[in-house]
Write a protein that holds these residues in place. Structure first.
Motif, PDB file in Angstrom:
ATOM      1  N   ILE A 101      11.445 -24.337 -20.109  1.00 55.93           N
ATOM      2  CA  ILE A 101      10.204 -24.860 -20.674  1.00 55.93           C
ATOM      3  C   ILE A 101       9.072 -23.848 -20.565  1.00 55.93           C
ATOM      4  O   ILE A 101       8.091 -23.903 -21.319  1.00 55.93           O
ATOM      5  CB  ILE A 101       9.816 -26.181 -19.990  1.00 55.93           C
ATOM      6  N   GLY A 102       9.172 -22.890 -19.605  1.00 60.17           N
ATOM      7  CA  GLY A 102       8.137 -21.872 -19.453  1.00 60.17           C
ATOM      8  C   GLY A 102       7.486 -21.838 -18.092  1.00 60.17           C
ATOM      9  O   GLY A 102       6.405 -21.277 -17.946  1.00 60.17           O
ATOM     10  N   LYS A 103       8.128 -22.395 -17.066  1.00 59.80           N
ATOM     11  CA  LYS A 103       7.533 -22.420 -15.725  1.00 59.80           C
ATOM     12  C   LYS A 103       7.444 -21.023 -15.128  1.00 59.80           C
ATOM     13  O   LYS A 103       6.404 -20.626 -14.591  1.00 59.80           O
ATOM     14  CB  LYS A 103       8.360 -23.335 -14.813  1.00 59.80           C
ATOM     15  N   SER A 104       8.526 -20.258 -15.225  1.00 61.38           N
ATOM     16  CA  SER A 104       8.511 -18.899 -14.681  1.00 61.38           C
ATOM     17  C   SER A 104       7.523 -18.018 -15.435  1.00 61.38           C
ATOM     18  O   SER A 104       6.852 -17.163 -14.832  1.00 61.38           O
ATOM     19  CB  SER A 104       9.916 -18.295 -14.749  1.00 61.38           C
ATOM     20  N   THR A 105       7.413 -18.207 -16.738  1.00 65.33           N
ATOM     21  CA  THR A 105       6.452 -17.431 -17.521  1.00 65.33           C
ATOM     22  C   THR A 105       5.025 -17.736 -17.094  1.00 65.33           C
ATOM     23  O   THR A 105       4.183 -16.833 -16.958  1.00 65.33           O
ATOM     24  CB  THR A 105       6.635 -17.732 -19.015  1.00 65.33           C
ATOM     25  N   LEU A 106       4.720 -19.020 -16.848  1.00 71.48           N
ATOM     26  CA  LEU A 106       3.388 -19.404 -16.401  1.00 71.48           C
ATOM     27  C   LEU A 106       3.065 -18.806 -15.051  1.00 71.48           C
ATOM     28  O   LEU A 106       1.963 -18.276 -14.827  1.00 71.48           O
ATOM     29  CB  LEU A 106       3.284 -20.930 -16.360  1.00 71.48           C
ATOM     30  N   MET A 107       4.017 -18.853 -14.113  1.00 73.25           N
ATOM     31  CA  MET A 107       3.769 -18.319 -12.781  1.00 73.25           C
ATOM     32  C   MET A 107       3.574 -16.809 -12.810  1.00 73.25           C
ATOM     33  O   MET A 107       2.731 -16.258 -12.097  1.00 73.25           O
ATOM     34  CB  MET A 107       4.945 -18.672 -11.861  1.00 73.25           C
ATOM     35  N   LEU A 108       4.356 -16.108 -13.656  1.00 70.82           N
ATOM     36  CA  LEU A 108       4.211 -14.659 -13.723  1.00 70.82           C
ATOM     37  C   LEU A 108       2.917 -14.254 -14.413  1.00 70.82           C
ATOM     38  O   LEU A 108       2.316 -13.223 -14.074  1.00 70.82           O
ATOM     39  CB  LEU A 108       5.412 -14.068 -14.453  1.00 70.82           C
ATOM     40  N   GLN A 109       2.455 -15.057 -15.373  1.00 71.41           N
ATOM     41  CA  GLN A 109       1.217 -14.716 -16.073  1.00 71.41           C
ATOM     42  C   GLN A 109      -0.012 -14.872 -15.191  1.00 71.41           C
ATOM     43  O   GLN A 109      -0.959 -14.080 -15.296  1.00 71.41           O
ATOM     44  CB  GLN A 109       1.078 -15.580 -17.332  1.00 71.41           C
ATOM     45  N   ILE A 110      -0.024 -15.885 -14.327  1.00 69.70           N
ATOM     46  CA  ILE A 110      -1.199 -16.045 -13.464  1.00 69.70           C
ATOM     47  C   ILE A 110      -1.253 -14.957 -12.400  1.00 69.70           C
ATOM     48  O   ILE A 110      -2.314 -14.707 -11.821  1.00 69.70           O
ATOM     49  CB  ILE A 110      -1.226 -17.432 -12.803  1.00 69.70           C
ATOM     50  N   CYS A 111      -0.123 -14.279 -12.152  1.00 70.83           N
ATOM     51  CA  CYS A 111      -0.133 -13.195 -11.177  1.00 70.83           C
ATOM     52  C   CYS A 111      -0.992 -12.037 -11.647  1.00 70.83           C
ATOM     53  O   CYS A 111      -1.539 -11.288 -10.819  1.00 70.83           O
ATOM     54  CB  CYS A 111       1.292 -12.697 -10.925  1.00 70.83           C
ATOM     55  N   ASP A 112      -1.125 -11.860 -12.959  1.00 71.59           N
ATOM     56  CA  ASP A 112      -1.917 -10.751 -13.484  1.00 71.59           C
ATOM     57  C   ASP A 112      -3.374 -10.862 -13.059  1.00 71.59           C
ATOM     58  O   ASP A 112      -4.033  -9.852 -12.770  1.00 71.59           O
ATOM     59  CB  ASP A 112      -1.802 -10.719 -15.008  1.00 71.59           C
ATOM     60  N   ASN A 113      -3.906 -12.071 -12.995  1.00 66.37           N
ATOM     61  CA  ASN A 113      -5.287 -12.263 -12.558  1.00 66.37           C
ATOM     62  C   ASN A 113      -5.396 -12.382 -11.042  1.00 66.37           C
ATOM     63  O   ASN A 113      -6.354 -11.891 -10.439  1.00 66.37           O
ATOM     64  CB  ASN A 113      -5.879 -13.507 -13.217  1.00 66.37           C
ATOM     65  N   LEU A 114      -4.416 -13.004 -10.406  1.00 73.52           N
ATOM     66  CA  LEU A 114      -4.476 -13.194  -8.956  1.00 73.52           C
ATOM     67  C   LEU A 114      -4.387 -11.864  -8.212  1.00 73.52           C
ATOM     68  O   LEU A 114      -4.963 -11.716  -7.131  1.00 73.52           O
ATOM     69  CB  LEU A 114      -3.348 -14.127  -8.508  1.00 73.52           C
ATOM     70  N   CYS A 115      -3.666 -10.888  -8.787  1.00 73.94           N
ATOM     71  CA  CYS A 115      -3.513  -9.600  -8.115  1.00 73.94           C
ATOM     72  C   CYS A 115      -4.810  -8.804  -8.066  1.00 73.94           C
ATOM     73  O   CYS A 115      -4.897  -7.800  -7.345  1.00 73.94           O
ATOM     74  CB  CYS A 115      -2.437  -8.773  -8.824  1.00 73.94           C
ATOM     75  N   ARG A 116      -5.819  -9.221  -8.804  1.00 77.19           N
ATOM     76  CA  ARG A 116      -7.081  -8.500  -8.807  1.00 77.19           C
ATOM     77  C   ARG A 116      -7.884  -8.724  -7.528  1.00 77.19           C
ATOM     78  O   ARG A 116      -8.730  -7.895  -7.182  1.00 77.19           O
ATOM     79  CB  ARG A 116      -7.907  -8.904 -10.021  1.00 77.19           C
ATOM     80  N   PHE A 117      -7.648  -9.847  -6.864  1.00 85.98           N
ATOM     81  CA  PHE A 117      -8.413 -10.142  -5.654  1.00 85.98           C
ATOM     82  C   PHE A 117      -7.534 -10.633  -4.518  1.00 85.98           C
ATOM     83  O   PHE A 117      -8.051 -10.925  -3.427  1.00 85.98           O
ATOM     84  CB  PHE A 117      -9.475 -11.208  -5.942  1.00 85.98           C
ATOM     85  N   ALA A 118      -6.229 -10.725  -4.708  1.00 85.13           N
ATOM     86  CA  ALA A 118      -5.343 -11.244  -3.668  1.00 85.13           C
ATOM     87  C   ALA A 118      -4.010 -10.510  -3.728  1.00 85.13           C
ATOM     88  O   ALA A 118      -3.670  -9.849  -4.714  1.00 85.13           O
ATOM     89  CB  ALA A 118      -5.130 -12.751  -3.826  1.00 85.13           C
ATOM     90  N   LYS A 119      -3.268 -10.642  -2.667  1.00 81.92           N
ATOM     91  CA  LYS A 119      -1.934 -10.067  -2.566  1.00 81.92           C
ATOM     92  C   LYS A 119      -0.909 -11.157  -2.854  1.00 81.92           C
ATOM     93  O   LYS A 119      -0.918 -12.207  -2.201  1.00 81.92           O
ATOM     94  CB  LYS A 119      -1.727  -9.485  -1.165  1.00 81.92           C
ATOM     95  N   VAL A 120      -0.048 -10.914  -3.817  1.00 76.92           N
ATOM     96  CA  VAL A 120       0.886 -11.929  -4.298  1.00 76.92           C
ATOM     97  C   VAL A 120       2.309 -11.472  -4.030  1.00 76.92           C
ATOM     98  O   VAL A 120       2.670 -10.320  -4.325  1.00 76.92           O
ATOM     99  CB  VAL A 120       0.686 -12.209  -5.804  1.00 76.92           C
ATOM    100  N   LEU A 121       3.120 -12.361  -3.496  1.00 76.24           N
ATOM    101  CA  LEU A 121       4.549 -12.129  -3.297  1.00 76.24           C
ATOM    102  C   LEU A 121       5.320 -13.092  -4.192  1.00 76.24           C
ATOM    103  O   LEU A 121       5.239 -14.304  -4.021  1.00 76.24           O
ATOM    104  CB  LEU A 121       4.934 -12.335  -1.830  1.00 76.24           C
ATOM    105  N   TYR A 122       6.051 -12.528  -5.151  1.00 78.23           N
ATOM    106  CA  TYR A 122       6.822 -13.326  -6.110  1.00 78.23           C
ATOM    107  C   TYR A 122       8.293 -13.269  -5.696  1.00 78.23           C
ATOM    108  O   TYR A 122       8.940 -12.221  -5.784  1.00 78.23           O
ATOM    109  CB  TYR A 122       6.650 -12.783  -7.529  1.00 78.23           C
ATOM    110  N   VAL A 123       8.808 -14.399  -5.221  1.00 75.09           N
ATOM    111  CA  VAL A 123      10.191 -14.499  -4.766  1.00 75.09           C
ATOM    112  C   VAL A 123      11.001 -15.233  -5.829  1.00 75.09           C
ATOM    113  O   VAL A 123      10.637 -16.341  -6.240  1.00 75.09           O
ATOM    114  CB  VAL A 123      10.289 -15.236  -3.420  1.00 75.09           C
TER     115      VAL A 123
END
Length: 454
Positions: A101-123
């Protein structure tokens, strides 16, 4: 030898019982209770596994600090709207939906903005790091503080979190993660619950915001979101028709905001794009001078959304009439059909009728009753509804029209989309002021609504 302890649990809802039962006492499902080994009690009492703080004691209510929760934006306004204004630090969010349905795509897309001010670990337990990299390149994501980790062992994931100290953790998906302390297979009720409980302690103990992705099947009864709703802080359901490009994000549970908001997305070649004006998108391609179509306005939280209801009424070729409803509650559609026949004077008992809501939207609000009545009467009489006419109102069993809430906001949205006439209930709309250019047609029952089509 010590006796090996076992427990029985339901594969539908996850309810545990000390003995086998033919019917689950929690959800009522038959033949769903199976046996599994009991979890080992090897955790230290009185202290969290991921916190070095001493044992806390109960405190009086006046001594508890009530500071506002720390929110941050995910980079997608539609997702922030559903979350209640943004994600909360230290919260556990479950994103559920059908596979693909697009859950993984949504999670990966928000990482682009979150990485600007936070450290993200995608497992990821479903894709390799190379596969995630290729998908990130296709979506145009180049986050320097985005760390990828392909692992399915819960212990290794927790070790990576303790070493990296990320601010945000994304686990995709919870069905692939397993705890070696449990003898159950990955994806089972026991594994899913134990892994989620460990992630919850990780989020609360270390202050890490955790997003967990979970799959559900057509019935929504898989050991996933339905089992974990009472554990997590927020449950998001990603819905959409596989043949449609629109996706709708709903909040089934939210401890930090309302649960009646929706977010609308459109799936394209470059991933998900936000739809800030869902009314205009849902009404695109609407036929003109075609019988059986009527527009109404429903409230999704504080957002008014225009929806097109279509009805098709044809003479039945068999003894039993066939009825179908897509996007509209079936039982309510049957009730409105009976009211239209009894109070509206239209003989529909020997006709098949089909109801559909365009765009994959699910309408559960009584304010759409009048629009369905008008659409059914229009299809039965083969008379088109005026293209600039909308209908808003709740229908009772005696055929009367009842007032609905937030009528002023609905009318403003109706006028903004170019409609010039609107059917509204006569009761409760006496002091209502219509927007400039919109004419209100106040009616008291469904007979007056059907008479407009003559």
């Amino acid at each position: 030898m010590a006796k090996f302890k076992t427990m029985f649990y339901c594969t539908e809802c996850g309810n545990e019982t000390p003995k086998w039962l033919g019917r689950c006492p929690a959800c009522g499902a038959w033949n769903t209770v199976i046996e599994r080994p009991a979890a080992a009690e090897n955790r230290k009492r009185g202290a969290s596994a991921y916190s070095s703080e001493p044992l806390r004691r109960p405190r009086p209510l006046p001594e508890v600090e009530a500071a506002d929760e720390l929110r941050f934006h995910t980079g997608m306004d539609e997702l922030d709207r559903v979350l209640g204004g943004g994600a909360v630090k230290g919260s556990l969010v479950l994103v559920g939906g059908a596979p693909g349905i697009g859950k993984s795509t949504l999670m990966l897309q928000i990482c682009d903005n979150l990485c600007r001010f936070a450290k993200v670990l995608y497992v990821s337990g479903e894709e390799s790091e190379r596969q995630i990299k290729l998908r990130a390149q296709r979506l145009g994501i180049t986050g320097p503080d985005l760390y990828l980790y392909s692992e399915t062992s819960l212990e290794d994931i927790i070790t990576a979190v303790e070493e990296q100290h990320p601010d945000i953790l994304i686990v995709d998906s919870i069905q692939t993660i397993y705890n070696t302390a449990s003898t159950s297979s990955p994806g089972s009720v026991a594994q899913v619950k134990e892994c989620t409980m460990s992630l919850m302690q990780l989020a609360k103990g270390m202050g890490v915001t955790v997003f967990v992705v979970g799959h559900i099947n057509k019935e929504g009864s898989l050991a996933g979101p339905k089992v974990l709703e009472h554990i997590v802080d927020c449950v998001l359901h990603f819905e959409g028709d596989e043949h449609s490009s629109y996706r709708i994000l709903r909040a089934a549970k939210n401890r930090f905001g309302a649960t009646n908001e929706i977010g609308v997305f459109e799936m394209g070649d470059k991933g998900l794009s936000e739809v800030p004006n869902p009314s205009e998108a849902l009404l695109s391609g609407r036929p003109k001078d075609s019988p059986g179509s009527c527009v109404t306005c429903v409230m999704e939280g504080v957002r008014p959304v225009l929806a097109e209801l279509q009805a098709l009424v044809t003479p039945s070729a068999y003894g039993n009439s066939r009825r179908s409803s897509n996007g509209f509650d079936y039982n309510r559609a049957m009730m409105l059909n009976a009211v239209l026949e009894k109070r509206g004077g239209l003989t529909l008992s020997n006709c098949d009728f089909y109801v559909n809501v365009i765009g994959g939207l699910t309408v559960n609000e009584p304010a759409a009753d009048l629009a369905l009545i008008v659409a059914l009467a229009s299809s039965f009489r083969d008379k088109p509804v005026p293209y600039d006419l909308a209908a808003i109102g709740e229908v009772g069993l005696t055929g009367e029209l009842r007032a609905v809430h937030a009528l002023s906001q609905r009318l403003s949205e109706v006028r903004r989309l170019g409609f010039t006439k609107c059917l509204v209930p006569a009761r409760g709309s006496g002091r209502l002021f219509a927007p400039e250019g919109l004419s209100l047609i106040r009616i008291g029952n469904i007979r007056e609504a059907v008479a407009i089509l003559v």
